[in-house]
Design an enzyme around this catalytic site. Sequence first.
Site, PDB file in Angstrom:
ATOM      1  CG  HIS A  31      -9.424   2.000 -12.874  1.00 53.13           C
ATOM      2  ND1 HIS A  31      -9.603   2.278 -14.220  1.00 53.13           N
ATOM      3  CD2 HIS A  31     -10.656   2.081 -12.307  1.00 53.13           C
ATOM      4  CE1 HIS A  31     -10.883   2.515 -14.449  1.00 53.13           C
ATOM      5  NE2 HIS A  31     -11.546   2.406 -13.305  1.00 53.13           N
ATOM      6  CG  ASP A  61      -6.932   2.402 -16.234  1.00 51.05           C
ATOM      7  OD1 ASP A  61      -6.799   1.351 -15.558  1.00 51.05           O
ATOM      8  OD2 ASP A  61      -7.878   3.185 -16.057  1.00 51.05           O
ATOM      9  CB  SER A 134     -13.939   1.099 -15.640  1.00 53.88           C
ATOM     10  OG  SER A 134     -13.993   2.402 -15.140  1.00 53.88           O
TER      11      SER A 134
END
Length: 175
Positions: A31, A61, A134
């Site tokens: 993402h 992801d 992330s």
Amino acid sequence: AALEITNAQGQKTDAAAFFISADGTLATAAHVLTATSAVTVLMPDHSRAAAKLIASDPLSDIALLKVSTSDKIIPAHMRETALELGEPVAAVGSPLGYQQSLTAGIVSALDRPYGATTPYGFIQHDAALNPGSSGGPLVDKNGEVVGMNVAIADGARRNVGVSLAVPAALVQTIT
């Protein structure tokens, strides 16, 4: 490794990644990237290397990047045994641009659903995640990768104490 990502409009964001093989392949969160993103990897020796997106799976992801470097790369060790509830874990990443940060927590739940279209169960933990976390590894007390951090549960742009990671076994199947 820390990532600096520049989109087509020239906007920069931070993220994290970790080496999964000695050939320069890294795993990160899908993402945070687009097909036109320019990605710079801050290498362990503090040098910079351009990375190329080689694969991306939005359902899990997980994205794979590749760097060309003459540096010796030591890939992360992926844990093969199952996690247990209450087990201590730590998240490594670049939250809010603070590269190579470490936050600690415990495993709160296993096989947690996340998102309407994701068929995979994620690891829920309470190690603090923020923008820039992330793609960073979630590690156990021995430093073995147990997952890859991808989300704060409510989509907030700040830590809320409910963090989610893709299990290491899923990262290994995508690679």
